[in-house]
Structures are given as structure tokens and as C-alpha cells.
Design an enzyme around this catalytic site. Structure first.
Site, PDB file in Angstrom:
ATOM      1  CB  ILE A  49      -1.070   0.040   1.304  1.00  0.00           C
ATOM      2  CG1 ILE A  49      -1.828   1.296   1.151  1.00  0.00           C
ATOM      3  CG2 ILE A  49      -0.206  -0.198   2.619  1.00  0.00           C
ATOM      4  CD1 ILE A  49      -2.943   1.000   2.321  1.00  0.00           C
ATOM      5  CB  SER A  50       1.317   4.143  -2.331  1.00  0.00           C
ATOM      6  OG  SER A  50       1.064   3.270  -3.421  1.00  0.00           O
ATOM      7  CD  GLN A  51       5.463   8.514   1.598  1.00  0.00           C
ATOM      8  OE1 GLN A  51       6.300   8.113   0.727  1.00  0.00           O
ATOM      9  NE2 GLN A  51       5.928   9.610   2.183  1.00  0.00           N
TER      10      GLN A  51
END
Ligand code: SAH
Length: 206
Positions: A49-51
Site C-alpha cells: 500500500i503506497s505512502q
């Protein structure tokens, strides 16, 4: 306030979507405690899951007003799709791993975000069956933005994508003009690779 807003995201609609989206529901149980820290987390199948800051930045660059039909390539946890669902009319998101797509579908359903449609397949060619899109967001690193995907943008459409090598990319914002495309470079980033026919073919390729 301390992460996303402090780093320069000002679009009030984008900030509101972050305030109301429970990121802890999009991460595996053993990472929940870290879900409000500003970094990526593993979600299984070797993906992340991206930043949050990067999700916010990419979302803000799309300048959504609420009427758009949006394509996301790389559903992952479904978190970016959940943010988009609150800011656009309709979201289509493509994921190559069925197990991630299923989990994302159930998380989005639990949040009553019924305007997101998750498709399983190779999104490196976009999703022609639903084109044209007002906005396209690629959330995996592409060697280049495929022309086939750009062609799925409607008039004045915007596309944002990390483009470059396997381990380092530039966020590129493309805008469809009456006679071609304009490209702007936003920020250096690091994403997991976009695999598939118009992405990377060998997961171990440099
Ligand atoms: N947007 C996601 C994070 C994306 S991580 C989130 O909010 O959680 C990148 C995702 O792209 C991974 O889940 C990976 O499996 C997927 N992916 C990579 N190549 C793909 C392809 N060709 N088609 C569809 N999904 C792809």
C-alpha cells in the site's frame, strides 16, 4: 495535519477524503499499528500500500471535481481507489492478483463505496472496455506510459504515473490537448513494478 497537510497538500476535498478513510482497514492485521504513519506497508503477494503522502499528491494532481470517470491501474489494497471514490463519480480499478482484488472489494463494500468497480487482469493496456476516462492513475512503476493507455483519456483528460527504471521513477502528469499530450514532471518516487504486456515482463529484470 502533521504529514499530508504539513507537506503541502491543500485541496480541502482531498484532505477531507483522507480524514474519513480508515487506512487501518486496508492493511494486514500485523501492520495495523503502523497504518497512520507516512510510509508504505506490505499487503501480501509481494505488493505494498503506497505512502499516504504520495497517494494524496497523486490524487491532488488529478484535480477531481466529482463528475469524473477514473481508471486506476494497480488496485493493491484498494486504499487509493477508496480515496478516488469519494472525489469522483465512478472509479474502475484493475489488479493482476485476484487475491488482492477480492480483499479490496470486500474492504470497499464494508465502507459502502459502491461507485468503485474492481477488475482482475493485466491493466498495462488500460481498460478499453470502459474507456474513455477523464483521469487515469497508474500506481505501479511503468517503463513508459503506454500510448494505448494515453489514448483511453477523453478530451482534457489527465493521467498520472510513476515512470522510469525498476527502482526509481519520476511521477509524470500527462494532459490531453486538442492536438496531442503535454507532460509535466512532479516528483521522484519508488513504486513496485507494473508487470504485464506493456509493463515489465520479468520480475527480476534490472
Ligand atoms: N494503489 C494501491 C497500491 C498499488 S501497489 C493501493 O492503494 O493500495 C501496485 C499494484 O499494482 C500491486 O497490487 C500490483 O499487483 C499491481 N499491478 C502490477 N502490474 C499490474 C498490471 N499489469 N495490471 C494490474 N495490476 C498490476
Amino acid at each position: 495535519r502533521n504529514q499530508i497537510e504539513a507537506r503541502g497538500i491543500h485541496d480541502e476535498r482531498v484532505l477531507q477524503a483522507f480524514r474519513t478513510t480508515p487506512r487501518h482497514l486496508f492493511v494486514p492485521k500485523d501492520h495495523m499499528a503502523a497504518s497512520y504513519e507516512d510510509h508504505p506497508l506490505p499487503i501480501g503477494s509481494g505488493q505494498t500500500i503506497s505512502q499516504p503522502y504520495i497517494v494524496a499528491l497523486m490524487t491532488e494532481q488529478l484535480a477531481l471535481i466529482g463528475k469524473e470517470k477514473v481508471l486506476e491501474i494497480g488496485t493493491g489494497s484498494g486504499y487509493q481507489a477508496a480515496i478516488l471514490a469519494q472525489l469522483a463519480a465512478e472509479v474502475h480499478s484493475v489488479e493482476r492478483f485476484e487475491i488482492l482484488a477480492r480483499k479490496a472489494r470486500s474492504t470497499l463494500a464494508a465502507l459502502h463505496l459502491a461507485n468503485v468497480h474492481i477488475h482482475v487482469g493485466d491493466g498495462s493496456m488500460g481498460w478499453p472496455a470502459e474507456a474513455p476516462f477523464d483521469c487515469i492513475i497508474i500506481t505501479a512503476a511503468a517503463p513508459e506510459v503506454p500510448q494505448e493507455v494515453l489514448e483511453q483519456l477523453g478530451a482534457d483528460g489527465r493521467l498520472i504515473a510513476p515512470v522510469g527504471s525498476r527502482y526509481r521513477q519520476m511521477l509524470e502528469l500527462w494532459t490531453r490537448l486538442p492536438n496531442g499530450f503535454e507532460k509535466e514532471e512532479i516528483l521522484p518516487v519508488v513504486f513496485v513494478p507494473l508487470m504485464g504486456k506493456l509493463g515489465w515482463q520479468d520480475p527480476n529484470e534490472p
